[in-house]
Motif scaffolding. Structure first.
Motif, PDB file in Angstrom:
ATOM      1  N   PHE A  13       0.823  -1.211   0.000  1.00  0.00           N
ATOM      2  CA  PHE A  13       0.000   0.000   0.000  1.00  0.00           C
ATOM      3  C   PHE A  13       0.861   1.268   0.000  1.00  0.00           C
ATOM      4  CE2 PHE A  13      -3.038  -3.084   1.902  1.00  0.00           C
ATOM      5  CZ  PHE A  13      -4.024  -2.980   0.933  1.00  0.00           C
ATOM      6  N   LEU A  14       1.940   1.275   0.776  1.00  0.00           N
ATOM      7  CA  LEU A  14       2.805   2.451   0.818  1.00  0.00           C
ATOM      8  C   LEU A  14       3.452   2.701  -0.547  1.00  0.00           C
ATOM      9  CD1 LEU A  14       4.660   2.134   4.258  1.00  0.00           C
ATOM     10  CD2 LEU A  14       2.638   3.507   3.708  1.00  0.00           C
ATOM     11  N   ALA A  15       3.772   1.635  -1.251  1.00  0.00           N
ATOM     12  CA  ALA A  15       4.411   1.782  -2.565  1.00  0.00           C
ATOM     13  C   ALA A  15       3.509   2.492  -3.562  1.00  0.00           C
ATOM     14  CB  ALA A  15       4.825   0.418  -3.111  1.00  0.00           C
ATOM     15  N   ASP A  16       2.210   2.514  -3.295  1.00  0.00           N
ATOM     16  CA  ASP A  16       1.253   3.162  -4.192  1.00  0.00           C
ATOM     17  C   ASP A  16       0.965   4.603  -3.772  1.00  0.00           C
ATOM     18  OD1 ASP A  16      -0.570   2.849  -6.486  1.00  0.00           O
ATOM     19  OD2 ASP A  16      -2.180   3.112  -4.999  1.00  0.00           O
ATOM     20  N   MET A  17       1.565   5.061  -2.681  1.00  0.00           N
ATOM     21  CA  MET A  17       1.295   6.401  -2.157  1.00  0.00           C
ATOM     22  C   MET A  17       2.341   7.409  -2.611  1.00  0.00           C
ATOM     23  SD  MET A  17       0.226   5.705   1.797  1.00  0.00           S
ATOM     24  CE  MET A  17      -1.012   4.472   2.251  1.00  0.00           C
TER      25      MET A  17
END
Length: 264
Positions: free
Chosen positions: A145-149
């Motif tokens: 999820f963080l990689a998509d932020m």
């Protein structure tokens, strides 16, 4: 008995299938060649579809592209697609194939939350009960999820300490890890949060190409070696791509094909 293949409905479907992400603009002659119809018949079909907003003609090239009118048709379906419901049979298949616990997680404010789980049938297993929250950057689902932020959003979560930096990691190391997750299309937690657990996660995308969930395989570390890790990565990515396809994502089929080449 079904309708004949040369029916008007089938012709319309064949014409619409000529448009793709690789070829968004298609001319009358190209469509006629692909569907096996005369150009005049294709022109009439396109004119009708244009009046409904299903296709639009590009002013410069005079070629056609899909129109916004299709959203009115597909919108109710896309709006009612529940990722948990869609993912369930694929998670079950993945659990049966890998014999490990499979999980579907979504992002809620600052943590990855388990919304579905198919527990391994093996006596020794790792589980993630419904509602479990994971807020450490060492978690494979959190990394997905963080990689998509945006970087600024990640920094805000860390500054507020609502998402915890994995002990021993620096923010620079986290940035490098997330860059790698984005590049390879999956995240791993190889005994990093718990010495006895391995986690492998891959993103699920919706029709807007946004990450809406993560598929996770959780397994006891003692039975996972390098070859089995590579195999689990491939299976996890393939399953996430299948769910993404069902969610209407146009790029997920390519991701599934590329999964066979994945290396840890």
């Amino acid at each position: 008995m079904g309708a004949p293949r040369n029916s008007v409905v089938h012709n319309v479907i064949d014409v619409l299938r000529c448009f793709s992400s690789e070829h968004p603009l298609v001319g009358v002659t190209e469509i006629a060649d692909q569907v096996g119809l005369h150009k005049s018949s294709v022109s009439r079909l396109l004119s009708t579809l244009e009046t409904e907003g299903w296709v639009e003609q590009d002013v410069t090239t005079r070629k056609y592209q899909l129109g916004l009118g299709l959203i009115a048709v597909a919108g109710p379906l896309l709006a009612n697609l529940n990722v948990r419901k869609v993912a369930y049979p694929y998670l079950r298949e993945l659990a049966e194939t890998t014999q490990e616990t499979t999980v579907l997680a979504i992002w809620e404010k600052s943590a990855a939350v388990t919304v579905e789980q198919i527990a391994s049938e093996r006596t020794i297993k790792h589980t993630s009960p419904l509602g479990s929250r994971y807020d450490s950057t060492g978690s494979a689902t959190v990394q997905v999820f963080l990689a998509d932020m945006e970087p600024s959003s990640i920094q805000k979560l860390l500054d507020q300490e609502v998402t915890r930096l994995q002990p021993g990691w620096t923010r620079a190391q986290l940035t490098q890890r997330l860059d790698k997750v984005r590049q390879q299309g999956y995240a791993t937690n190889l005994r990093e949060t718990f010495a006895d657990e391995v986690g492998i996660a891959a993103p699920v995308y919706d029709h807007r190409n946004q990450v809406v969930a993560a598929v996770l395989i959780a397994a006891p570390a003692y039975r996972i070696d390098e070859p089995s890790t590579t195999q689990l990565i491939r299976q996890c990515v393939e399953t996430a791509a299948k769910i993404s396809t069902r969610m209407g994502n146009p790029e997920s089929a390519e991701n599934a094909s590329a999964a066979t080449a994945l290396k840890r």
